[in-house]
Design a protein around this motif. Structure first.
Motif, PDB file in Angstrom:
ATOM      1  N   LEU A   5       0.848  -1.193   0.000  1.00 53.28           N
ATOM      2  CA  LEU A   5       0.000   0.000   0.000  1.00 53.28           C
ATOM      3  C   LEU A   5       0.885   1.245   0.000  1.00 53.28           C
ATOM      4  O   LEU A   5       1.061   1.904   1.021  1.00 53.28           O
ATOM      5  N   GLU A   6       1.406   1.560  -1.167  1.00 53.12           N
ATOM      6  CA  GLU A   6       2.310   2.694  -1.283  1.00 53.12           C
ATOM      7  C   GLU A   6       1.755   3.809  -2.162  1.00 53.12           C
ATOM      8  O   GLU A   6       2.312   4.903  -2.180  1.00 53.12           O
ATOM      9  N   THR A   7       0.679   3.544  -2.870  1.00 52.44           N
ATOM     10  CA  THR A   7       0.099   4.553  -3.754  1.00 52.44           C
ATOM     11  C   THR A   7      -1.418   4.558  -3.615  1.00 52.44           C
ATOM     12  O   THR A   7      -2.033   3.576  -3.180  1.00 52.44           O
ATOM     13  N   ASP A   8      -2.029   5.669  -4.021  1.00 53.85           N
ATOM     14  CA  ASP A   8      -3.489   5.750  -4.009  1.00 53.85           C
ATOM     15  C   ASP A   8      -4.107   4.735  -4.960  1.00 53.85           C
ATOM     16  O   ASP A   8      -5.216   4.246  -4.722  1.00 53.85           O
ATOM     17  N   ALA A   9      -3.394   4.418  -6.043  1.00 58.97           N
ATOM     18  CA  ALA A   9      -3.921   3.455  -7.007  1.00 58.97           C
ATOM     19  C   ALA A   9      -4.091   2.079  -6.374  1.00 58.97           C
ATOM     20  O   ALA A   9      -5.101   1.395  -6.604  1.00 58.97           O
ATOM     21  N   VAL A  10      -3.120   1.661  -5.562  1.00 58.34           N
ATOM     22  CA  VAL A  10      -3.230   0.370  -4.884  1.00 58.34           C
ATOM     23  C   VAL A  10      -4.348   0.411  -3.846  1.00 58.34           C
ATOM     24  O   VAL A  10      -5.129  -0.538  -3.712  1.00 58.34           O
ATOM     25  N   LEU A  11      -4.440   1.515  -3.115  1.00 58.57           N
ATOM     26  CA  LEU A  11      -5.511   1.660  -2.126  1.00 58.57           C
ATOM     27  C   LEU A  11      -6.875   1.565  -2.806  1.00 58.57           C
ATOM     28  O   LEU A  11      -7.775   0.859  -2.324  1.00 58.57           O
ATOM     29  N   LYS A  12      -7.040   2.234  -3.931  1.00 59.68           N
ATOM     30  CA  LYS A  12      -8.306   2.202  -4.653  1.00 59.68           C
ATOM     31  C   LYS A  12      -8.620   0.798  -5.156  1.00 59.68           C
ATOM     32  O   LYS A  12      -9.784   0.370  -5.160  1.00 59.68           O
ATOM     33  N   ARG A  13      -7.589   0.074  -5.574  1.00 64.17           N
ATOM     34  CA  ARG A  13      -7.807  -1.297  -6.027  1.00 64.17           C
ATOM     35  C   ARG A  13      -8.326  -2.163  -4.877  1.00 64.17           C
ATOM     36  O   ARG A  13      -9.221  -2.984  -5.058  1.00 64.17           O
ATOM     37  N   GLY A  14      -7.735  -1.964  -3.698  1.00 66.20           N
ATOM     38  CA  GLY A  14      -8.197  -2.705  -2.535  1.00 66.20           C
ATOM     39  C   GLY A  14      -9.614  -2.347  -2.144  1.00 66.20           C
ATOM     40  O   GLY A  14     -10.424  -3.226  -1.810  1.00 66.20           O
ATOM     41  N   LEU A  15      -9.949  -1.060  -2.206  1.00 69.33           N
ATOM     42  CA  LEU A  15     -11.300  -0.620  -1.866  1.00 69.33           C
ATOM     43  C   LEU A  15     -12.329  -1.203  -2.832  1.00 69.33           C
ATOM     44  O   LEU A  15     -13.417  -1.621  -2.419  1.00 69.33           O
ATOM     45  N   LYS A  16     -11.982  -1.258  -4.110  1.00 69.03           N
ATOM     46  CA  LYS A  16     -12.887  -1.821  -5.113  1.00 69.03           C
ATOM     47  C   LYS A  16     -13.117  -3.303  -4.849  1.00 69.03           C
ATOM     48  O   LYS A  16     -14.256  -3.794  -4.939  1.00 69.03           O
ATOM     49  N   ALA A  17     -12.051  -4.033  -4.503  1.00 67.26           N
ATOM     50  CA  ALA A  17     -12.178  -5.458  -4.223  1.00 67.26           C
ATOM     51  C   ALA A  17     -13.030  -5.696  -2.978  1.00 67.26           C
ATOM     52  O   ALA A  17     -13.856  -6.615  -2.944  1.00 67.26           O
ATOM     53  N   LEU A  18     -12.864  -4.878  -1.968  1.00 60.86           N
ATOM     54  CA  LEU A  18     -13.644  -5.016  -0.739  1.00 60.86           C
ATOM     55  C   LEU A  18     -15.125  -4.762  -0.998  1.00 60.86           C
ATOM     56  O   LEU A  18     -15.994  -5.479  -0.496  1.00 60.86           O
ATOM     57  N   ALA A  19     -15.421  -3.723  -1.779  1.00 55.80           N
ATOM     58  CA  ALA A  19     -16.811  -3.396  -2.086  1.00 55.80           C
ATOM     59  C   ALA A  19     -17.491  -4.521  -2.856  1.00 55.80           C
ATOM     60  O   ALA A  19     -18.684  -4.798  -2.670  1.00 55.80           O
ATOM     61  N   LYS A  20     -16.728  -5.191  -3.689  1.00 56.20           N
ATOM     62  CA  LYS A  20     -17.267  -6.303  -4.470  1.00 56.20           C
ATOM     63  C   LYS A  20     -17.518  -7.522  -3.593  1.00 56.20           C
ATOM     64  O   LYS A  20     -18.485  -8.269  -3.802  1.00 56.20           O
ATOM     65  N   ALA A  21     -16.654  -7.718  -2.588  1.00 53.77           N
ATOM     66  CA  ALA A  21     -16.740  -8.914  -1.755  1.00 53.77           C
ATOM     67  C   ALA A  21     -17.685  -8.776  -0.575  1.00 53.77           C
ATOM     68  O   ALA A  21     -18.157  -9.785  -0.040  1.00 53.77           O
ATOM     69  N   ASP A  22     -17.958  -7.541  -0.157  1.00 51.98           N
ATOM     70  CA  ASP A  22     -18.677  -7.331   1.101  1.00 51.98           C
ATOM     71  C   ASP A  22     -19.634  -6.152   0.949  1.00 51.98           C
ATOM     72  O   ASP A  22     -19.205  -5.012   0.769  1.00 51.98           O
TER      73      ASP A  22
END
Length: 215
Positions: A5-22
Motif C-alpha cells: 500500500l504505497e500509492t493511491d492506485a493500490v488503495l483504490k484497487r483494494g477498496l474496489k475489491a472489498l466493495a465487491k466482496a462485502d
C-alpha cells in the motif's frame, strides 16, 4: 510478494475489491468513508517508534521519540544497543520498552528478525516472525506491517477502534474481540489491511455523529 500500500492506485484497487466482496464495505464506500494512506519509515526506526507509542498518547510518544532520536544517530539497531539503560530511561523509555527494543535490535543484528525481507512474506508469516520477539505482541506486529511496510493484508484484530467500528458497521450486539473480528476479516483477504483502514476512518465518522471525542 504482495503489492504494498504505497500509492493511491493500490488503495483504490483494494477498496474496489472489498466493495465487491462485502456489501457492508460497499455501503461504507458509498457513504464516502475513504481512508487515507498513512505510512511511517520501515525498518528498525519505524518498529522502535511503534513500540514507544504503545499505551501512551501521541503527544507523549512524539516527545519521547524526539529525545531518543537526539541520541540515536544513526537510528540503527547497532546504535541502540550501544546506549546504556540510563541514557534510554532519561529519554523517557520505560524499563519494559527498553527491554523490548533491545531484544528486537539484537534479533535484527543477529539475523533472526529480517525486517528488510518481511515485505516478501505473507501477512501471517511476517506477523509470526515479529511476535516471536519477546515484548512484541500481535497489535504491535500488525501496526508495523500495516503502517511501516504498507502490507495490504495485515490486520490488527485487537485494535479497540477497529473492533468498535466493526460493531457499529455490522450492527453487532457487542464489540467483537480479536478472535471474532479476525474471523470476520477472513472475507476481506487479501485486503484486510485496507479494510482496517476503512474501519478506522468509519470509527471517526461514527464517533463524530455521536458527538463523542475520538481518542
Amino acid at each position: 510478494m504482495p503489492t504494498l500500500l504505497e500509492t493511491d492506485a493500490v488503495l483504490k484497487r483494494g477498496l474496489k475489491a472489498l466493495a465487491k466482496a462485502d456489501p457492508v464495505m460497499a455501503r461504507l464506500a458509498a457513504e464516502g468513508v475513504v481512508p487515507q494512506l498513512r505510512k511511517r519509515p520501515p525498518g528498525f526506526e519505524g518498529l522502535a517508534w511503534i513500540i514507544i507509542g504503545q499505551q501512551v498518547s501521541t503527544a507523549s510518544a512524539t516527545a519521547i521519540w524526539g529525545r531518543l532520536r537526539s541520541i540515536l544517530e544513526p537510528a540503527t539497531p547497532e546504535r541502540f544497543l550501544s546506549l546504556s539503560d540510563d541514557e534510554l530511561r532519561m529519554a523517557g523509555l520505560s524499563a519494559m520498552k527498553v527491554r523490548t527494543i533491545r531484544t528486537a535490535a539484537a534479533e535484527i543484528v543477529e539475523g533472526r528478525l529480517p525486517l528488510d525481507r518481511l515485505h516478501e512474506l505473507s501477512a501471517d508469516e511476517a506477523h509470526d516472525l515479529l511476535t516471536r520477539v519477546k515484548g512484541i505482541g500481535p497489535w504491535t506486529a500488525d501496526i508495523y506491517l500495516l503502517f511501516c511496510l504498507g502490507h495490504p493484508d495485515a490486520f490488527p484484530g485487537g485494535d479497540l477502534a477497529v473492533q468498535e467500528a466493526a460493531r457499529i458497521a455490522y450492527d453487532l450486539e457487542k464489540r467483537p474481540d480479536a478472535k471474532a473480528l479476525t474471523a470476520l476479516a477472513e472475507r476481506w483477504r487479501p485486503w484486510r489491511g485496507v479494510a482496517a483502514k476503512v474501519l478506522w476512518a468509519y470509527y471517526r465518522v461514527a464517533k463524530a455523529r455521536e458527538g463523542s471525542p475520538v481518542t
